[in-house]
Design an enzyme around this catalytic site. Structure first.
Site: not given
Length: 312
Positions: A102, A111
């Protein structure tokens, strides 16, 4: 390191439940080995252990790894093993049955999940293993409300005979994290379109580009574009940041136009979005809008770029 960001993740019950549901469908008690990449405080890895994973390897390079280590100890999770490094730095990593990560942002790839899971599939995952999330779809829809636009052009109203148009231009070349409602979108958001789809683990291009065209049935003014994503964790379990989806800690993004586009009935607008993400350079975003008349001839074009919004 501040714990507040991680508290918002722990408080996101929609997110947590979706990952729990996905893991519960792929973990075989006493058999499955799981890698949790970007483990944070260790929540998802601990979920996997509670669901019966034989072994869970948690990768976390940031200072929060210390919190994860203490949390694993507090929960007496003997199946969990913390690696205080990024998964891409791990030499000769153990092969696992399931990779879960995640590492999603308001912009899905900020990310670097594409690079991370491409490496994970190559070096961490057993043949036939499962990657969670499996797929990301990125959506775009025209914004027909002037609510955010009025925020961004406040430079026009400073008064005192001053011209702050340079700063206004920079404001309109930024991307904003905002919560939008369906009634602020063209057709209530029902006509939102997918401009990009990524199969995680297989797709390796961190540079993404896509476009979507929208035709208006009545006169409308477009002030910018709304962005959101959905993640298919596994088949049958999807997590979405759409305006009409169950609320998560993520929000939508607003991509402004420098000038509102007034479209007459039957005209259309073409949105093109481009992104480039890397660990070294962060995330670069650029977007264009082209206004077409009823006959398909171009009437106006605007090009916005996040780099123009930074003070040099």
């Amino acid at each position: 390191m501040r714990i507040e960001y991680h508290r918002t993740l722990i408080a996101d019950h929609v997110r947590n439940q979706a990952f729990h549901d996905a893991l519960s469908r792929v973990i075989k008690t006493g058999e499955t080995v799981v890698a949790d990449i970007g483990a944070g405080t260790g929540l998802i890895g601990l979920m996997a252990a509670k669901l019966g994973a034989r072994e869970v390897i948690l990768y976390e390079a940031a200072e929060v790894a210390g919190v994860a280590a203490a949390t694993i100890k507090a929960n007496r999770a003997r199946a969990c093993h913390l690696m205080p490094c990024h998964s891409t730095e791990m030499e000769d990593p153990p092969r696992v049955d399931v990779v879960v990560s995640e590492t999603l942002g308001n912009y899905a790839f900020e990310e670097n999940i594409i690079d991370t899971l491409a490496d994970a599939r190559k070096r961490h995952l057993k043949d036939g293993g499962v990657i969670i999330p499996a797929r990301i779809r990125q959506f775009v829809a025209p914004v027909i409300s002037d609510r955010i636009h009025r925020e961004l052009i406040v430079w026009n109203d400073v008064g005192f005979g001053l011209d702050l148009s340079v700063a206004r231009q920079m404001s309109l070349n930024n991307v904003y994290v905002r919560s939008l409602t369906p009634d602020e979108l063209l057709d209530g958001g029902r006509g939102a379109k997918v401009w990009d789809t990524v199969t995680l683990g297989s797709d390796t291009r961190a540079s993404r580009k896509g476009e979507a065209s929208f035709k208006v049935e009545t006169d409308e003014t477009v002030y910018g574009f709304a962005y959101w994503w959905d993640a298919e964790l596994i088949e049958g379990v999807t997590l979405s940041t759409a305006p009409d989806a169950p609320r998560t800690h993520w929000e939508q993004l607003y991509f402004p136009l420098e000038k509102p586009m007034a479209l007459a009935a039957g005209e259309s607008v073409l949105a093109t979005l481009r992104s480039r993400s890397s660990e070294e350079a962060g995330t670069h975003l650029a977007w264009t809008a082209v206004h077409f008349d009823r006959d398909g001839a171009s009437k106006a074009k605007q090009a916005m770029d996040l780099d123009k919004g930074w003070i040099p």
